[in-house]
Design an enzyme around this catalytic site. Structure first.
Site, PDB file in Angstrom:
ATOM      1  N   GLU A 126       0.854  -1.196   0.000  1.00  0.00           N
ATOM      2  CA  GLU A 126       0.000   0.000   0.000  1.00  0.00           C
ATOM      3  C   GLU A 126       0.883   1.236   0.000  1.00  0.00           C
ATOM      4  O   GLU A 126       2.106   1.145   0.153  1.00  0.00           O
ATOM      5  CB  GLU A 126      -0.967  -0.021   1.207  1.00  0.00           C
ATOM      6  CG  GLU A 126      -2.059  -1.076   1.035  1.00  0.00           C
ATOM      7  CD  GLU A 126      -3.077  -1.126   2.163  1.00  0.00           C
ATOM      8  OE1 GLU A 126      -3.246  -0.129   2.870  1.00  0.00           O
ATOM      9  OE2 GLU A 126      -3.710  -2.185   2.320  1.00  0.00           O
ATOM     10  N   HIS A 243      -9.382   9.853   2.491  1.00  0.00           N
ATOM     11  CA  HIS A 243      -8.847   8.752   1.693  1.00  0.00           C
ATOM     12  C   HIS A 243      -8.936   9.150   0.224  1.00  0.00           C
ATOM     13  O   HIS A 243      -9.964   9.675  -0.206  1.00  0.00           O
ATOM     14  CB  HIS A 243      -9.667   7.485   1.946  1.00  0.00           C
ATOM     15  CG  HIS A 243      -9.022   6.241   1.438  1.00  0.00           C
ATOM     16  ND1 HIS A 243      -8.884   5.972   0.079  1.00  0.00           N
ATOM     17  CD2 HIS A 243      -8.464   5.185   2.076  1.00  0.00           C
ATOM     18  CE1 HIS A 243      -8.272   4.797  -0.059  1.00  0.00           C
ATOM     19  NE2 HIS A 243      -8.007   4.303   1.136  1.00  0.00           N
ATOM     20  N   ARG A 290      -0.769   9.017   1.430  1.00  0.00           N
ATOM     21  CA  ARG A 290      -2.129   9.481   1.136  1.00  0.00           C
ATOM     22  C   ARG A 290      -2.236  10.990   0.997  1.00  0.00           C
ATOM     23  O   ARG A 290      -2.968  11.487   0.156  1.00  0.00           O
ATOM     24  CB  ARG A 290      -3.063   9.037   2.262  1.00  0.00           C
ATOM     25  CG  ARG A 290      -3.516   7.663   2.061  1.00  0.00           C
ATOM     26  CD  ARG A 290      -4.527   7.259   3.095  1.00  0.00           C
ATOM     27  NE  ARG A 290      -4.631   5.825   2.946  1.00  0.00           N
ATOM     28  CZ  ARG A 290      -5.193   5.017   3.799  1.00  0.00           C
ATOM     29  NH1 ARG A 290      -5.752   5.487   4.887  1.00  0.00           N
ATOM     30  NH2 ARG A 290      -5.227   3.735   3.576  1.00  0.00           N
ATOM     31  N   ARG A 386      -1.683   9.320   8.780  1.00  0.00           N
ATOM     32  CA  ARG A 386      -1.536   7.895   9.096  1.00  0.00           C
ATOM     33  C   ARG A 386      -1.085   7.084   7.886  1.00  0.00           C
ATOM     34  O   ARG A 386      -1.618   7.229   6.785  1.00  0.00           O
ATOM     35  CB  ARG A 386      -2.860   7.330   9.597  1.00  0.00           C
ATOM     36  CG  ARG A 386      -2.815   5.842   9.874  1.00  0.00           C
ATOM     37  CD  ARG A 386      -4.114   5.357  10.471  1.00  0.00           C
ATOM     38  NE  ARG A 386      -5.231   5.480   9.577  1.00  0.00           N
ATOM     39  CZ  ARG A 386      -5.565   4.587   8.650  1.00  0.00           C
ATOM     40  NH1 ARG A 386      -4.813   3.508   8.456  1.00  0.00           N
ATOM     41  NH2 ARG A 386      -6.622   4.764   7.907  1.00  0.00           N
TER      42      ARG A 386
HETATM   43  C1  SIN Z   1      -7.814   0.957   2.367  1.00  0.00           C
HETATM   44  O1  SIN Z   1      -8.121  -0.208   2.235  1.00  0.00           O
HETATM   45  O2  SIN Z   1      -7.452   1.664   1.444  1.00  0.00           O
HETATM   46  C2  SIN Z   1      -7.901   1.581   3.725  1.00  0.00           C
HETATM   47  C3  SIN Z   1      -6.859   1.066   4.594  1.00  0.00           C
HETATM   48  C4  SIN Z   1      -6.565   2.036   5.679  1.00  0.00           C
HETATM   49  O3  SIN Z   1      -7.243   3.042   5.829  1.00  0.00           O
HETATM   50  O4  SIN Z   1      -5.572   1.827   6.375  1.00  0.00           O
END
Ligand code: SIN
Length: 547
Positions: A126, A243, A290, A386
Protein backbone atom coordinates in the site's frame (compact mmCIF):
# COMPACT_ATOMS: atom_id res chain seq x y z
CA UNK A 1 -26.41 24.17 24.63
CA UNK A 2 -28.04 21.45 26.72
CA UNK A 3 -25.78 19.29 28.83
CA UNK A 4 -25.74 15.95 27.03
CA UNK A 5 -24.92 13.91 30.08
CA UNK A 6 -27.93 14.74 32.18
CA UNK A 7 -30.44 11.97 32.76
CA UNK A 8 -33.23 12.64 30.31
CA UNK A 9 -36.24 11.29 32.15
CA UNK A 10 -37.04 12.18 35.68
CA UNK A 11 -38.62 9.69 38.01
CA UNK A 12 -37.54 6.59 36.10
CA UNK A 13 -35.24 4.21 37.94
CA UNK A 14 -31.71 3.92 36.64
CA UNK A 15 -30.47 0.41 36.05
CA UNK A 16 -27.05 -0.38 37.39
CA UNK A 17 -24.29 -2.75 36.34
CA UNK A 18 -20.91 -3.13 37.95
CA UNK A 19 -17.69 -4.36 36.37
CA UNK A 20 -14.02 -4.30 37.08
CA UNK A 21 -13.35 -3.17 33.53
CA UNK A 22 -15.85 -1.46 31.25
CA UNK A 23 -14.98 -1.45 27.54
CA UNK A 24 -16.83 0.96 25.27
CA UNK A 25 -16.80 -0.02 21.59
CA UNK A 26 -17.14 -3.20 19.55
CA UNK A 27 -14.40 -2.86 16.93
CA UNK A 28 -10.93 -4.39 16.93
CA UNK A 29 -9.65 -2.23 19.81
CA UNK A 30 -12.62 -2.87 22.09
CA UNK A 31 -12.90 -6.59 21.43
CA UNK A 32 -9.14 -7.13 21.82
CA UNK A 33 -9.08 -5.29 25.14
CA UNK A 34 -12.19 -7.03 26.46
CA UNK A 35 -11.08 -10.56 25.56
CA UNK A 36 -7.65 -10.08 27.14
CA UNK A 37 -8.95 -8.30 30.26
CA UNK A 38 -11.57 -11.00 30.87
CA UNK A 39 -8.82 -13.55 31.57
CA UNK A 40 -8.41 -11.82 34.88
CA UNK A 41 -11.20 -9.29 35.48
CA UNK A 42 -14.96 -8.99 35.35
CA UNK A 43 -15.48 -7.24 32.03
CA UNK A 44 -18.46 -5.65 30.32
CA UNK A 45 -18.32 -4.52 26.71
CA UNK A 46 -20.93 -2.09 25.40
CA UNK A 47 -21.35 -1.27 21.73
CA UNK A 48 -23.64 1.33 20.24
CA UNK A 49 -24.98 -0.92 17.52
CA UNK A 50 -23.98 -4.48 16.64
CA UNK A 51 -20.59 -6.10 16.13
CA UNK A 52 -21.02 -6.04 12.37
CA UNK A 53 -21.75 -2.32 12.39
CA UNK A 54 -18.33 -0.86 13.16
CA UNK A 55 -15.58 0.87 11.23
CA UNK A 56 -13.39 -2.18 11.76
CA UNK A 57 -15.98 -4.33 10.01
CA UNK A 58 -15.70 -2.19 6.88
CA UNK A 59 -11.88 -2.22 6.72
CA UNK A 60 -10.62 -3.45 3.39
CA UNK A 61 -6.85 -3.05 3.17
CA UNK A 62 -5.53 -5.14 6.04
CA UNK A 63 -3.02 -4.92 8.87
CA UNK A 64 0.55 -3.71 8.44
CA UNK A 65 3.28 -5.56 10.37
CA UNK A 66 6.91 -6.45 9.70
CA UNK A 67 6.38 -10.16 9.04
CA UNK A 68 8.05 -10.67 5.67
CA UNK A 69 11.65 -11.81 5.04
CA UNK A 70 12.62 -8.51 3.45
CA UNK A 71 11.00 -6.43 6.18
CA UNK A 72 11.96 -5.31 9.69
CA UNK A 73 10.43 -3.23 12.49
CA UNK A 74 13.08 -0.61 11.68
CA UNK A 75 11.84 -0.29 8.09
CA UNK A 76 8.24 -0.12 9.30
CA UNK A 77 9.31 2.57 11.78
CA UNK A 78 10.93 4.64 9.03
CA UNK A 79 7.90 4.41 6.76
CA UNK A 80 5.51 5.35 9.58
CA UNK A 81 7.59 8.32 10.67
CA UNK A 82 8.11 9.53 7.09
CA UNK A 83 4.37 9.42 6.44
CA UNK A 84 3.69 11.21 9.75
CA UNK A 85 5.24 14.48 8.45
CA UNK A 86 7.27 15.41 11.53
CA UNK A 87 4.68 14.84 14.25
CA UNK A 88 4.99 11.15 15.15
CA UNK A 89 5.78 10.24 18.74
CA UNK A 90 8.79 8.04 18.10
CA UNK A 91 8.46 6.06 21.34
CA UNK A 92 4.88 5.15 20.43
CA UNK A 93 5.90 4.21 16.89
CA UNK A 94 8.65 1.92 18.28
CA UNK A 95 6.03 0.20 20.43
CA UNK A 96 3.75 -0.19 17.41
CA UNK A 97 6.31 -1.68 15.04
CA UNK A 98 8.15 -3.82 17.60
CA UNK A 99 5.10 -5.37 19.26
CA UNK A 100 2.97 -5.45 16.09
CA UNK A 101 4.24 -8.72 14.60
CA UNK A 102 3.47 -10.74 17.77
CA UNK A 103 0.02 -9.18 18.13
CA UNK A 104 -0.79 -10.02 14.50
CA UNK A 105 0.39 -13.62 14.99
CA UNK A 106 -1.87 -13.88 18.06
CA UNK A 107 -4.77 -12.50 16.04
CA UNK A 108 -4.13 -15.15 13.40
CA UNK A 109 -4.78 -17.80 16.07
CA UNK A 110 -8.22 -16.29 16.65
CA UNK A 111 -8.88 -15.49 13.00
CA UNK A 112 -7.36 -18.25 10.88
CA UNK A 113 -8.70 -16.90 7.58
CA UNK A 114 -5.80 -14.60 6.71
CA UNK A 115 -4.87 -15.11 3.06
CA UNK A 116 -2.07 -17.58 2.41
CA UNK A 117 -0.49 -19.21 -0.62
CA UNK A 118 1.27 -22.57 -0.10
CA UNK A 119 1.00 -22.04 3.66
CA UNK A 120 2.78 -18.66 3.47
CA UNK A 121 0.98 -15.50 4.49
CA UNK A 122 0.39 -13.15 1.54
CA UNK A 123 1.70 -9.62 2.02
CA UNK A 124 0.11 -6.74 0.14
CA UNK A 125 1.56 -3.38 -0.81
CA UNK A 126 0.00 0.00 0.00
CA UNK A 127 0.98 3.64 -0.32
CA UNK A 128 4.23 4.85 1.36
CA UNK A 129 5.22 1.35 2.53
CA UNK A 130 8.71 0.58 1.21
CA UNK A 131 7.95 -3.18 1.10
CA UNK A 132 4.87 -5.39 0.90
CA UNK A 133 3.75 -5.79 4.55
CA UNK A 134 -0.04 -5.76 4.72
CA UNK A 135 -1.73 -9.02 5.75
CA UNK A 136 -5.32 -9.42 4.62
CA UNK A 137 -8.19 -11.87 4.94
CA UNK A 138 -10.83 -12.79 2.38
CA UNK A 139 -9.05 -10.54 -0.14
CA UNK A 140 -10.42 -7.12 0.74
CA UNK A 141 -12.76 -8.42 3.47
CA UNK A 142 -10.18 -8.15 6.28
CA UNK A 143 -12.39 -6.06 8.54
CA UNK A 144 -15.41 -8.35 8.45
CA UNK A 145 -13.25 -11.48 8.86
CA UNK A 146 -11.39 -10.06 11.84
CA UNK A 147 -14.51 -8.54 13.46
CA UNK A 148 -16.51 -11.73 13.13
CA UNK A 149 -13.70 -13.88 14.55
CA UNK A 150 -13.11 -11.54 17.51
CA UNK A 151 -16.82 -11.21 18.28
CA UNK A 152 -17.15 -14.99 18.22
CA UNK A 153 -14.14 -15.36 20.52
CA UNK A 154 -15.70 -12.87 22.94
CA UNK A 155 -19.11 -14.59 22.79
CA UNK A 156 -18.10 -18.20 23.16
CA UNK A 157 -14.52 -18.23 24.33
CA UNK A 158 -14.51 -15.60 27.05
CA UNK A 159 -16.44 -14.39 30.08
CA UNK A 160 -16.95 -10.87 28.67
CA UNK A 161 -20.52 -9.67 29.19
CA UNK A 162 -21.57 -8.22 25.86
CA UNK A 163 -24.26 -5.57 25.37
CA UNK A 164 -25.31 -4.35 21.93
CA UNK A 165 -27.37 -1.23 21.13
CA UNK A 166 -26.08 0.55 24.24
CA UNK A 167 -25.28 4.17 23.47
CA UNK A 168 -22.92 5.88 25.88
CA UNK A 169 -24.24 9.28 26.87
CA UNK A 170 -21.40 10.29 29.14
CA UNK A 171 -18.57 9.16 31.33
CA UNK A 172 -19.05 9.03 35.09
CA UNK A 173 -16.33 10.87 36.93
CA UNK A 174 -15.76 11.27 40.62
CA UNK A 175 -13.10 13.59 41.97
CA UNK A 176 -11.43 13.67 38.58
CA UNK A 177 -11.38 9.91 38.15
CA UNK A 178 -13.41 7.96 35.61
CA UNK A 179 -15.63 5.34 37.24
CA UNK A 180 -17.77 4.14 34.34
CA UNK A 181 -20.37 5.44 31.94
CA UNK A 182 -24.04 6.29 31.67
CA UNK A 183 -25.76 4.55 28.77
CA UNK A 184 -29.02 4.73 26.89
CA UNK A 185 -30.42 1.45 25.59
CA UNK A 186 -31.51 2.03 22.02
CA UNK A 187 -34.09 -0.77 22.08
CA UNK A 188 -36.05 0.12 25.20
CA UNK A 189 -34.83 3.64 26.04
CA UNK A 190 -33.63 2.58 29.51
CA UNK A 191 -30.76 4.38 31.21
CA UNK A 192 -28.03 2.42 32.96
CA UNK A 193 -25.19 3.38 35.25
CA UNK A 194 -22.26 1.17 34.32
CA UNK A 195 -19.88 1.47 37.22
CA UNK A 196 -16.32 0.19 36.82
CA UNK A 197 -12.87 0.57 38.28
CA UNK A 198 -11.47 1.14 34.80
CA UNK A 199 -13.09 2.34 31.58
CA UNK A 200 -11.55 1.67 28.17
CA UNK A 201 -12.71 3.97 25.38
CA UNK A 202 -12.62 2.21 22.02
CA UNK A 203 -15.45 4.03 20.33
CA UNK A 204 -13.73 4.71 17.00
CA UNK A 205 -13.80 7.85 14.90
CA UNK A 206 -16.09 10.64 13.78
CA UNK A 207 -16.44 10.48 10.00
CA UNK A 208 -20.13 11.39 10.23
CA UNK A 209 -19.16 14.96 11.07
CA UNK A 210 -18.61 15.35 7.31
CA UNK A 211 -21.69 13.45 6.20
CA UNK A 212 -19.84 11.92 3.23
CA UNK A 213 -17.49 9.36 4.72
CA UNK A 214 -16.29 5.79 4.43
CA UNK A 215 -17.26 5.36 8.11
CA UNK A 216 -20.52 3.72 9.16
CA UNK A 217 -23.40 5.82 10.57
CA UNK A 218 -22.34 5.00 14.15
CA UNK A 219 -19.06 6.95 13.78
CA UNK A 220 -20.24 10.16 15.42
CA UNK A 221 -17.22 10.97 17.57
CA UNK A 222 -19.00 10.05 20.81
CA UNK A 223 -15.85 8.90 22.59
CA UNK A 224 -13.74 11.97 21.82
CA UNK A 225 -16.59 14.33 22.73
CA UNK A 226 -17.44 12.61 26.01
CA UNK A 227 -13.79 12.33 27.05
CA UNK A 228 -13.34 16.03 26.35
CA UNK A 229 -16.41 16.88 28.44
CA UNK A 230 -15.04 14.74 31.25
CA UNK A 231 -11.81 16.74 31.23
CA UNK A 232 -9.49 14.56 29.14
CA UNK A 233 -6.93 16.22 26.87
CA UNK A 234 -7.63 15.79 23.17
CA UNK A 235 -5.34 16.82 20.34
CA UNK A 236 -4.62 17.10 16.62
CA UNK A 237 -8.26 17.30 15.56
CA UNK A 238 -7.32 19.23 12.43
CA UNK A 239 -5.68 16.10 11.04
CA UNK A 240 -8.66 14.49 9.36
CA UNK A 241 -7.47 11.94 6.84
CA UNK A 242 -9.30 12.03 3.54
CA UNK A 243 -8.85 8.75 1.69
CA UNK A 244 -7.90 9.37 -1.95
CA UNK A 245 -10.24 6.84 -3.48
CA UNK A 246 -13.80 7.04 -2.27
CA UNK A 247 -16.25 6.06 -4.97
CA UNK A 248 -17.49 9.33 -6.49
CA UNK A 249 -21.10 8.58 -7.33
CA UNK A 250 -24.14 10.18 -5.69
CA UNK A 251 -26.62 8.43 -3.44
CA UNK A 252 -24.45 6.45 -1.04
CA UNK A 253 -25.15 6.57 2.69
CA UNK A 254 -21.67 5.34 3.53
CA UNK A 255 -19.26 6.13 0.72
CA UNK A 256 -17.87 2.97 -0.83
CA UNK A 257 -14.13 2.73 -0.26
CA UNK A 258 -12.06 1.61 -3.24
CA UNK A 259 -9.14 0.19 -1.32
CA UNK A 260 -5.61 1.50 -1.62
CA UNK A 261 -4.54 -2.13 -2.03
CA UNK A 262 -5.74 -1.81 -5.63
CA UNK A 263 -3.03 0.76 -6.30
CA UNK A 264 -0.69 -1.55 -4.41
CA UNK A 265 -1.51 -4.24 -6.96
CA UNK A 266 -0.83 -1.89 -9.88
CA UNK A 267 -3.99 0.19 -10.52
CA UNK A 268 -3.42 3.73 -11.82
CA UNK A 269 -4.97 7.11 -11.17
CA UNK A 270 -5.93 9.03 -14.32
CA UNK A 271 -7.29 12.51 -14.91
CA UNK A 272 -10.12 13.34 -17.32
CA UNK A 273 -7.58 13.50 -20.16
CA UNK A 274 -6.59 9.91 -19.37
CA UNK A 275 -3.11 10.86 -18.08
CA UNK A 276 -1.40 9.06 -15.18
CA UNK A 277 -0.90 12.36 -13.38
CA UNK A 278 0.74 10.98 -10.20
CA UNK A 279 3.94 10.36 -12.17
CA UNK A 280 4.53 14.10 -12.37
CA UNK A 281 3.88 14.70 -8.66
CA UNK A 282 5.94 12.05 -6.84
CA UNK A 283 8.52 9.41 -7.77
CA UNK A 284 6.37 6.82 -5.97
CA UNK A 285 3.47 7.77 -8.28
CA UNK A 286 0.20 6.11 -7.13
CA UNK A 287 1.99 4.66 -4.09
CA UNK A 288 2.96 7.97 -2.56
CA UNK A 289 1.57 8.64 0.93
CA UNK A 290 -2.13 9.48 1.14
CA UNK A 291 -1.65 13.18 1.80
CA UNK A 292 0.54 13.51 -1.31
CA UNK A 293 -1.96 11.64 -3.48
CA UNK A 294 -4.87 13.73 -2.17
CA UNK A 295 -3.01 17.00 -2.84
CA UNK A 296 -2.28 15.90 -6.40
CA UNK A 297 -5.87 14.82 -6.97
CA UNK A 298 -7.19 18.14 -5.68
CA UNK A 299 -4.81 20.01 -8.00
CA UNK A 300 -5.93 17.96 -11.01
CA UNK A 301 -9.61 18.30 -10.14
CA UNK A 302 -9.20 22.08 -9.83
CA UNK A 303 -7.45 22.31 -13.20
CA UNK A 304 -10.20 20.32 -14.83
CA UNK A 305 -13.09 21.84 -12.88
CA UNK A 306 -14.10 18.31 -11.98
CA UNK A 307 -15.15 16.67 -8.71
CA UNK A 308 -13.35 13.39 -9.35
CA UNK A 309 -10.52 11.60 -11.13
CA UNK A 310 -10.45 7.94 -12.15
CA UNK A 311 -8.99 4.70 -10.85
CA UNK A 312 -7.92 2.45 -13.69
CA UNK A 313 -7.47 -1.30 -13.10
CA UNK A 314 -8.53 -2.36 -16.58
CA UNK A 315 -5.00 -3.57 -17.44
CA UNK A 316 -5.10 -6.14 -14.59
CA UNK A 317 -6.45 -9.66 -15.01
CA UNK A 318 -10.25 -9.60 -14.65
CA UNK A 319 -10.75 -12.94 -12.89
CA UNK A 320 -7.94 -12.25 -10.45
CA UNK A 321 -9.25 -8.74 -9.71
CA UNK A 322 -12.70 -10.04 -8.82
CA UNK A 323 -11.28 -12.79 -6.63
CA UNK A 324 -8.75 -10.53 -4.84
CA UNK A 325 -11.26 -7.68 -4.32
CA UNK A 326 -14.66 -9.28 -3.73
CA UNK A 327 -16.04 -6.46 -1.56
CA UNK A 328 -15.03 -3.69 -3.93
CA UNK A 329 -16.37 -5.72 -6.85
CA UNK A 330 -19.73 -6.22 -5.13
CA UNK A 331 -19.94 -2.59 -3.98
CA UNK A 332 -19.22 -1.27 -7.47
CA UNK A 333 -21.71 -3.67 -9.04
CA UNK A 334 -24.45 -1.95 -7.00
CA UNK A 335 -23.66 1.16 -9.02
CA UNK A 336 -23.39 -0.69 -12.32
CA UNK A 337 -19.59 -0.43 -12.35
CA UNK A 338 -16.92 -3.06 -13.03
CA UNK A 339 -13.28 -2.68 -12.03
CA UNK A 340 -12.05 -4.93 -14.79
CA UNK A 341 -13.62 -3.08 -17.70
CA UNK A 342 -14.35 0.50 -16.60
CA UNK A 343 -12.57 3.52 -15.19
CA UNK A 344 -13.93 4.07 -11.67
CA UNK A 345 -14.71 7.70 -10.63
CA UNK A 346 -12.98 8.44 -7.31
CA UNK A 347 -12.53 11.46 -5.05
CA UNK A 348 -11.07 12.13 -1.60
CA UNK A 349 -13.50 11.26 1.18
CA UNK A 350 -13.37 11.61 4.96
CA UNK A 351 -11.91 8.36 6.25
CA UNK A 352 -9.96 8.55 9.51
CA UNK A 353 -9.38 10.77 12.55
CA UNK A 354 -5.66 10.98 13.20
CA UNK A 355 -6.22 13.04 16.35
CA UNK A 356 -8.23 12.04 19.40
CA UNK A 357 -7.95 11.48 23.13
CA UNK A 358 -4.33 11.89 24.25
CA UNK A 359 -2.77 8.73 25.64
CA UNK A 360 0.66 7.58 26.69
CA UNK A 361 2.19 4.34 25.42
CA UNK A 362 0.05 2.34 27.85
CA UNK A 363 -3.19 3.80 26.56
CA UNK A 364 -3.64 5.95 29.66
CA UNK A 365 -5.50 9.20 29.10
CA UNK A 366 -5.06 12.28 31.26
CA UNK A 367 -8.10 11.22 33.33
CA UNK A 368 -7.21 8.51 35.87
CA UNK A 369 -9.22 5.34 35.31
CA UNK A 370 -9.84 6.17 31.65
CA UNK A 371 -7.87 4.42 28.92
CA UNK A 372 -8.29 4.83 25.16
CA UNK A 373 -7.32 2.62 22.23
CA UNK A 374 -7.90 2.59 18.49
CA UNK A 375 -9.12 5.49 16.37
CA UNK A 376 -10.56 7.38 19.36
CA UNK A 377 -7.05 7.67 20.82
CA UNK A 378 -4.14 9.88 19.92
CA UNK A 379 -1.18 7.71 20.85
CA UNK A 380 1.07 9.75 18.57
CA UNK A 381 1.83 6.90 16.16
CA UNK A 382 0.26 8.61 13.13
CA UNK A 383 1.81 12.07 13.42
CA UNK A 384 0.07 14.30 10.88
CA UNK A 385 -0.80 11.55 8.42
CA UNK A 386 -1.54 7.90 9.10
CA UNK A 387 0.32 5.27 7.09
CA UNK A 388 -2.11 2.89 5.36
CA UNK A 389 -3.14 -0.19 7.37
CA UNK A 390 -1.49 1.01 10.58
CA UNK A 391 -4.88 1.61 12.21
CA UNK A 392 -6.03 -1.94 12.93
CA UNK A 393 -2.49 -2.62 14.12
CA UNK A 394 -2.66 0.31 16.53
CA UNK A 395 -5.87 -1.09 18.05
CA UNK A 396 -4.29 -4.51 18.54
CA UNK A 397 -1.03 -3.29 20.02
CA UNK A 398 -2.36 -0.61 22.36
CA UNK A 399 -5.36 -2.60 23.61
CA UNK A 400 -2.91 -5.31 24.64
CA UNK A 401 -0.85 -2.68 26.47
CA UNK A 402 -3.94 -1.25 28.19
CA UNK A 403 -4.72 -4.68 29.62
CA UNK A 404 -1.12 -5.17 30.74
CA UNK A 405 -1.36 -1.87 32.61
CA UNK A 406 -4.65 -2.67 34.38
CA UNK A 407 -2.91 -4.57 37.13
CA UNK A 408 -0.94 -1.53 38.07
CA UNK A 409 -3.96 0.77 38.07
CA UNK A 410 -6.54 -1.49 39.68
CA UNK A 411 -4.02 -2.69 42.23
CA UNK A 412 -3.46 0.88 43.39
CA UNK A 413 -7.11 1.78 43.88
CA UNK A 414 -7.73 2.69 47.49
CA UNK A 415 -11.49 2.24 47.43
CA UNK A 416 -14.15 0.15 45.84
CA UNK A 417 -15.92 2.19 43.15
CA UNK A 418 -18.69 -0.37 43.15
CA UNK A 419 -20.11 1.24 46.26
CA UNK A 420 -20.36 4.74 44.80
CA UNK A 421 -23.82 6.25 44.59
CA UNK A 422 -24.72 8.76 41.91
CA UNK A 423 -27.32 11.44 42.03
CA UNK A 424 -27.85 12.66 38.47
CA UNK A 425 -29.61 15.95 37.92
CA UNK A 426 -32.67 15.96 35.74
CA UNK A 427 -32.77 17.40 32.27
CA UNK A 428 -34.63 20.57 31.54
CA UNK A 429 -36.82 20.27 28.46
CA UNK A 430 -37.85 23.03 26.08
CA UNK A 431 -41.38 22.94 24.78
CA UNK A 432 -40.31 23.73 21.20
CA UNK A 433 -37.55 21.38 20.33
CA UNK A 434 -35.07 21.91 17.46
CA UNK A 435 -35.13 19.33 14.73
CA UNK A 436 -31.95 17.29 15.27
CA UNK A 437 -31.99 15.92 11.73
CA UNK A 438 -32.04 19.29 10.01
CA UNK A 439 -29.51 20.72 12.49
CA UNK A 440 -27.20 17.81 11.71
CA UNK A 441 -27.60 18.46 8.01
CA UNK A 442 -26.55 22.09 8.57
CA UNK A 443 -23.52 20.90 10.51
CA UNK A 444 -22.30 18.44 7.88
CA UNK A 445 -22.80 21.03 5.11
CA UNK A 446 -20.69 23.57 7.00
CA UNK A 447 -17.98 20.96 7.62
CA UNK A 448 -17.87 19.77 4.01
CA UNK A 449 -18.03 23.24 2.46
CA UNK A 450 -15.72 25.13 4.82
CA UNK A 451 -13.58 22.65 6.77
CA UNK A 452 -13.02 20.03 4.07
CA UNK A 453 -9.94 18.69 2.40
CA UNK A 454 -8.56 22.10 1.34
CA UNK A 455 -9.01 24.86 3.94
CA UNK A 456 -8.80 28.66 4.03
CA UNK A 457 -8.76 31.02 7.03
CA UNK A 458 -11.87 32.95 5.86
CA UNK A 459 -13.86 29.77 5.41
CA UNK A 460 -12.76 28.41 8.77
CA UNK A 461 -13.78 31.60 10.55
CA UNK A 462 -17.15 31.50 8.78
CA UNK A 463 -17.53 27.84 9.75
CA UNK A 464 -16.89 28.63 13.40
CA UNK A 465 -19.48 31.42 13.32
CA UNK A 466 -22.02 29.05 11.71
CA UNK A 467 -21.33 26.28 14.21
CA UNK A 468 -21.54 28.63 17.19
CA UNK A 469 -24.87 29.98 15.90
CA UNK A 470 -26.17 26.48 15.40
CA UNK A 471 -25.10 25.47 18.89
CA UNK A 472 -26.68 28.45 20.58
CA UNK A 473 -29.99 27.95 18.72
CA UNK A 474 -30.43 24.37 19.88
CA UNK A 475 -33.36 23.60 22.16
CA UNK A 476 -34.50 20.08 22.82
CA UNK A 477 -37.93 18.92 23.88
CA UNK A 478 -36.39 15.55 24.77
CA UNK A 479 -33.02 13.91 24.49
CA UNK A 480 -32.57 10.71 22.49
CA UNK A 481 -29.98 9.16 20.21
CA UNK A 482 -30.29 11.80 17.48
CA UNK A 483 -29.86 14.68 19.92
CA UNK A 484 -26.92 13.14 21.79
CA UNK A 485 -25.17 12.34 18.51
CA UNK A 486 -25.75 15.86 17.27
CA UNK A 487 -24.20 17.30 20.42
CA UNK A 488 -21.17 15.08 20.05
CA UNK A 489 -20.79 15.96 16.37
CA UNK A 490 -21.10 19.66 17.14
CA UNK A 491 -18.41 19.40 19.80
CA UNK A 492 -16.13 17.66 17.31
CA UNK A 493 -16.92 19.94 14.37
CA UNK A 494 -16.28 23.07 16.40
CA UNK A 495 -12.96 21.79 17.75
CA UNK A 496 -11.83 20.61 14.30
CA UNK A 497 -12.56 24.05 12.84
CA UNK A 498 -10.75 25.77 15.73
CA UNK A 499 -7.65 23.60 15.39
CA UNK A 500 -7.65 23.93 11.60
CA UNK A 501 -7.80 27.73 11.88
CA UNK A 502 -5.03 27.79 14.44
CA UNK A 503 -2.59 25.69 12.39
CA UNK A 504 -1.35 28.19 9.81
CA UNK A 505 0.62 25.78 7.64
CA UNK A 506 0.03 22.72 5.48
CA UNK A 507 1.30 19.52 7.04
CA UNK A 508 0.31 15.93 6.45
CA UNK A 509 -3.42 15.71 5.89
CA UNK A 510 -4.06 19.32 6.99
CA UNK A 511 -4.03 21.43 3.82
CA UNK A 512 -4.32 25.23 3.98
CA UNK A 513 -4.75 26.98 0.65
CA UNK A 514 -3.62 30.23 2.30
CA UNK A 515 -0.61 28.63 4.03
CA UNK A 516 0.59 26.04 1.50
CA UNK A 517 4.02 25.32 3.06
CA UNK A 518 5.16 23.38 6.11
CA UNK A 519 6.21 25.76 8.90
CA UNK A 520 8.49 23.74 11.17
CA UNK A 521 9.58 26.75 13.12
CA UNK A 522 6.11 27.49 14.50
CA UNK A 523 4.08 24.36 13.94
CA UNK A 524 6.14 21.26 14.50
CA UNK A 525 3.97 20.66 17.51
CA UNK A 526 0.58 19.34 18.54
CA UNK A 527 -2.55 21.36 19.22
CA UNK A 528 -3.92 20.06 22.52
CA UNK A 529 -7.30 21.05 23.99
CA UNK A 530 -8.59 20.53 27.51
CA UNK A 531 -11.66 21.97 29.19
CA UNK A 532 -10.97 24.18 32.20
CA UNK A 533 -11.81 22.38 35.45
CA UNK A 534 -15.01 24.34 36.15
CA UNK A 535 -16.51 23.33 32.79
CA UNK A 536 -15.89 19.62 33.16
CA UNK A 537 -18.69 17.11 33.29
CA UNK A 538 -18.05 16.15 36.87
CA UNK A 539 -19.55 19.45 37.98
CA UNK A 540 -23.02 18.32 36.99
CA UNK A 541 -22.84 14.64 37.75
CA UNK A 542 -24.06 15.72 41.16
CA UNK A 543 -23.75 14.47 44.62
CA UNK A 544 -21.74 11.33 45.12
CA UNK A 545 -22.15 9.34 48.25
CA UNK A 546 -20.30 6.34 49.49
CA UNK A 547 -22.50 3.82 51.21
C1 SIN B 1 -7.81 0.96 2.37
O1 SIN B 1 -8.12 -0.21 2.23
O2 SIN B 1 -7.45 1.66 1.44
C2 SIN B 1 -7.90 1.58 3.73
C3 SIN B 1 -6.86 1.07 4.59
C4 SIN B 1 -6.57 2.04 5.68
O3 SIN B 1 -7.24 3.04 5.83
O4 SIN B 1 -5.57 1.83 6.38
Amino acid sequence: MPRPYIASRSGEPLHRRTFDVLVLGGGIAGLTAAIAAARRWRVGLLTKSTFDDTTTFLAQGGIAAALGPSDSPELHFQDTVNAGAGLCDEEAVRVLVNEGPDRVRELMDICPRFDKVDGQIVLGREGAHSVARVVHAGGDATGSEVSSALAEAARVGSSVQLYENEFVIGLLTVEGRCVGALTLNLDDGGLTLNVAMVTVLATGGAGQVYGRTTNPPVATGDGIAMAYRAGAAIRDLEFVQFHPTGLAVPGQETVQLVTEALRGEGAYLRNAAGERFMISYDSRAELASRDVVVRAMVAEMRLEGSDHVYLDATHLDAAWLHQRFPRVTAGLAEHGLDLATQLIPVAPVCHYFVGGVVTDVWGRTTVPGLYASGEVASTGVHGANRLASNSLLEGLVFSDRVVRDLDRYIGRLGEDVRRLRFDLPEATADADGSDAVSARHRLTSVMSDKVGVLRRGDDLRAALADLNALTSELRFASLGEAEYELLNLLTLGTQIAKCALLREESRGVHLRDDFPAVDDQHWRRHVTLRLPTHEREEGVIGKVERS
